[in-house]
Design a protein around this motif. Structure first.
Motif, short mmCIF file in Angstrom:
data_model
loop_
_atom_site.label_atom_id
_atom_site.label_comp_id
_atom_site.label_asym_id
_atom_site.label_seq_id
_atom_site.Cartn_x
_atom_site.Cartn_y
_atom_site.Cartn_z
N ASN A 109 0.81 -1.22 0.00
CA ASN A 109 0.00 0.00 0.00
C ASN A 109 0.85 1.28 0.00
O ASN A 109 0.33 2.36 0.26
CB ASN A 109 -0.96 0.01 1.19
CG ASN A 109 -0.26 -0.14 2.53
OD1 ASN A 109 0.86 -0.64 2.61
ND2 ASN A 109 -0.92 0.28 3.60
N ILE A 110 2.15 1.16 -0.31
CA ILE A 110 3.00 2.35 -0.37
C ILE A 110 3.46 2.59 -1.80
O ILE A 110 4.01 1.71 -2.46
CB ILE A 110 4.24 2.21 0.55
CG1 ILE A 110 3.80 2.13 2.01
CG2 ILE A 110 5.19 3.38 0.35
CD1 ILE A 110 4.96 2.04 3.00
N SER A 111 3.20 3.80 -2.31
CA SER A 111 3.66 4.24 -3.63
C SER A 111 4.77 5.27 -3.45
O SER A 111 4.84 5.96 -2.42
CB SER A 111 2.51 4.86 -4.42
OG SER A 111 1.56 3.89 -4.79
N LEU A 112 5.63 5.39 -4.45
CA LEU A 112 6.75 6.33 -4.39
C LEU A 112 6.75 7.24 -5.61
O LEU A 112 6.75 6.77 -6.75
CB LEU A 112 8.08 5.57 -4.33
CG LEU A 112 8.29 4.63 -3.13
CD1 LEU A 112 9.59 3.85 -3.31
CD2 LEU A 112 8.32 5.42 -1.83
N ILE A 113 6.76 8.55 -5.34
CA ILE A 113 6.83 9.55 -6.41
C ILE A 113 8.00 10.48 -6.11
O ILE A 113 8.10 11.03 -5.01
CB ILE A 113 5.52 10.36 -6.52
CG1 ILE A 113 4.34 9.44 -6.82
CG2 ILE A 113 5.65 11.43 -7.59
CD1 ILE A 113 2.99 10.14 -6.89
N ALA A 114 8.87 10.66 -7.08
CA ALA A 114 10.05 11.52 -6.89
C ALA A 114 9.69 12.97 -7.17
O ALA A 114 9.01 13.28 -8.14
CB ALA A 114 11.18 11.08 -7.81
N ARG A 115 10.17 13.85 -6.30
CA ARG A 115 10.08 15.27 -6.60
C ARG A 115 11.16 15.54 -7.65
O ARG A 115 12.29 15.13 -7.48
CB ARG A 115 10.33 16.10 -5.35
CG ARG A 115 9.37 15.76 -4.23
CD ARG A 115 9.47 16.69 -3.05
NE ARG A 115 8.63 16.19 -1.96
CZ ARG A 115 8.12 16.95 -1.01
NH1 ARG A 115 8.36 18.26 -0.99
NH2 ARG A 115 7.36 16.43 -0.06
N GLY A 116 10.80 16.19 -8.70
CA GLY A 116 11.75 16.39 -9.78
C GLY A 116 11.25 15.83 -11.10
O GLY A 116 11.83 16.08 -12.16
N GLU A 117 10.16 15.06 -11.04
CA GLU A 117 9.52 14.62 -12.28
C GLU A 117 8.92 15.84 -12.98
O GLU A 117 8.67 16.86 -12.35
CB GLU A 117 8.41 13.61 -11.99
CG GLU A 117 8.85 12.31 -11.34
CD GLU A 117 9.55 11.36 -12.29
OE1 GLU A 117 9.80 11.75 -13.45
OE2 GLU A 117 9.86 10.24 -11.87
N SER A 118 8.71 15.75 -14.26
CA SER A 118 8.09 16.85 -14.99
C SER A 118 6.66 17.06 -14.47
O SER A 118 6.05 16.14 -13.93
CB SER A 118 8.04 16.53 -16.49
OG SER A 118 7.09 15.52 -16.75
N PRO A 119 6.12 18.28 -14.64
CA PRO A 119 4.75 18.53 -14.18
C PRO A 119 3.72 17.57 -14.77
O PRO A 119 2.80 17.14 -14.08
CB PRO A 119 4.49 19.97 -14.65
CG PRO A 119 5.85 20.60 -14.66
CD PRO A 119 6.77 19.51 -15.13
N VAL A 120 3.90 17.22 -16.05
CA VAL A 120 2.95 16.32 -16.70
C VAL A 120 3.00 14.93 -16.06
O VAL A 120 1.96 14.33 -15.76
CB VAL A 120 3.26 16.21 -18.21
CG1 VAL A 120 2.39 15.12 -18.85
CG2 VAL A 120 3.00 17.55 -18.90
N ILE A 121 4.21 14.41 -15.84
CA ILE A 121 4.35 13.10 -15.22
C ILE A 121 3.86 13.11 -13.79
O ILE A 121 3.17 12.19 -13.33
CB ILE A 121 5.83 12.63 -15.30
CG1 ILE A 121 6.21 12.33 -16.74
CG2 ILE A 121 6.05 11.39 -14.42
CD1 ILE A 121 7.66 11.96 -16.93
N THR A 122 4.21 14.18 -13.04
CA THR A 122 3.77 14.30 -11.65
C THR A 122 2.24 14.29 -11.57
O THR A 122 1.66 13.58 -10.74
CB THR A 122 4.31 15.59 -11.02
OG1 THR A 122 5.74 15.54 -11.02
CG2 THR A 122 3.82 15.75 -9.59
N ASP A 123 1.60 15.06 -12.43
CA ASP A 123 0.14 15.12 -12.44
C ASP A 123 -0.45 13.74 -12.74
O ASP A 123 -1.40 13.30 -12.07
CB ASP A 123 -0.32 16.13 -13.50
CG ASP A 123 -1.83 16.31 -13.51
OD1 ASP A 123 -2.33 17.12 -12.71
OD2 ASP A 123 -2.50 15.64 -14.32
N ASP A 124 0.11 13.04 -13.71
CA ASP A 124 -0.40 11.72 -14.09
C ASP A 124 -0.22 10.71 -12.96
O ASP A 124 -1.12 9.92 -12.67
CB ASP A 124 0.32 11.23 -15.35
CG ASP A 124 -0.24 9.91 -15.86
OD1 ASP A 124 -1.43 9.87 -16.22
OD2 ASP A 124 0.51 8.92 -15.89
N LEU A 125 0.94 10.76 -12.29
CA LEU A 125 1.20 9.84 -11.18
C LEU A 125 0.24 10.06 -10.03
O LEU A 125 -0.29 9.10 -9.44
CB LEU A 125 2.65 10.00 -10.70
CG LEU A 125 3.74 9.48 -11.64
CD1 LEU A 125 5.11 9.97 -11.18
CD2 LEU A 125 3.72 7.96 -11.70
#
Length: 216
Positions: A109-125
């Motif tokens: 139940n843990i997901s990982l998102i890196a700060r530094g992804e493009s805005p489009v990728i961040t929004d999609d994630l």
């Protein structure tokens, strides 16, 4: 016609910086304005306390909060994952320590998102995360892949002779110089070097010297 009532997702946010909390709140509402943000805290300890009295569907958090170490934050997240198995935890982090990230990936139940992804990728994630899907951002995938590759290179054992040869090579000595100093044939020294390259899964001198320069 009767419309089914859809219960809004409830959200908790944690970041040590209040401005980042505001940004996360804006991001969540821009993706789904029906989300109900019930908690905003600057430490994971406060989040853990709050979850004892107020349940939420999704926690979006940094790896650690104000006056918390990464290890402390990691331990709290692991504890929350086990204590609240239905809670979706989205770790939004600058951390690129593969070992620390891998420990969190063991929890379903843990997901990982890196700060530094493009805005489009961040929004999609975040759209996928808010839909309660497990996500792993590309930058973190790269970090984990690089660590795995390094582990493959270092998951070997060199003999004492092989260790000596690469040390001499690192100091700029040629095969003939090493052979003369060690009273060995150039063929023997060359064989030691080839064995090292085979164990490292590399094929060129350039790759060998790059690894030697970086400490393998």
């Amino acid at each position: 016609m009767i419309h089914a009532h859809i219960k809004p997702r409830t959200i908790a946010l944690m970041d040590s910086h209040p401005l980042t909390l505001s940004g996360l709140s804006y991001l969540v509402n821009s993706i789904d304005e029906t989300c109900d943000i019930r908690m905003e805290e600057t430490s994971l300890g406060r989040i853990a306390e709050g979850l004892m009295y107020q349940s939420v569907d999704i926690l979006i958090t940094d790896l650690h909060g104000y006056q918390e170490s990464i290890q402390e934050g990691q331990e709290i997240l692991q504890r929350l994952s086990l204590q609240f198995p239905q809670l979706i935890i989205v770790v939004y982090t600058l951390c690129h320590d593969a070992e620390k990230l891998k420990k969190l990936l063991k929890f379903s139940n843990i997901s990982l998102i890196a700060r530094g992804e493009s805005p489009v990728i961040t929004d999609d994630l975040f759209r996928h995360a808010l839909a309660k899907k497990k996500v792993l951002s590309p930058l973190i995938c790269c970090t984990l892949a690089e660590q795995d590759a390094a582990s493959q290179r270092t998951g070997f054992r060199l003999t004492q002779s092989e260790n000596e040869i690469i040390k001499y090579l690192l100091n700029g000595m040629s095969l003939s110089q090493i052979a003369e100093m060690k009273n060995l044939s150039i063929k023997t020294v060359s064989a030691h070097k080839c064995n090292v390259m085979r164990k490292l899964h590399i094929t060129t001198d350039a790759e060998l010297f790059l690894l030697l320069k970086n400490g393998l």
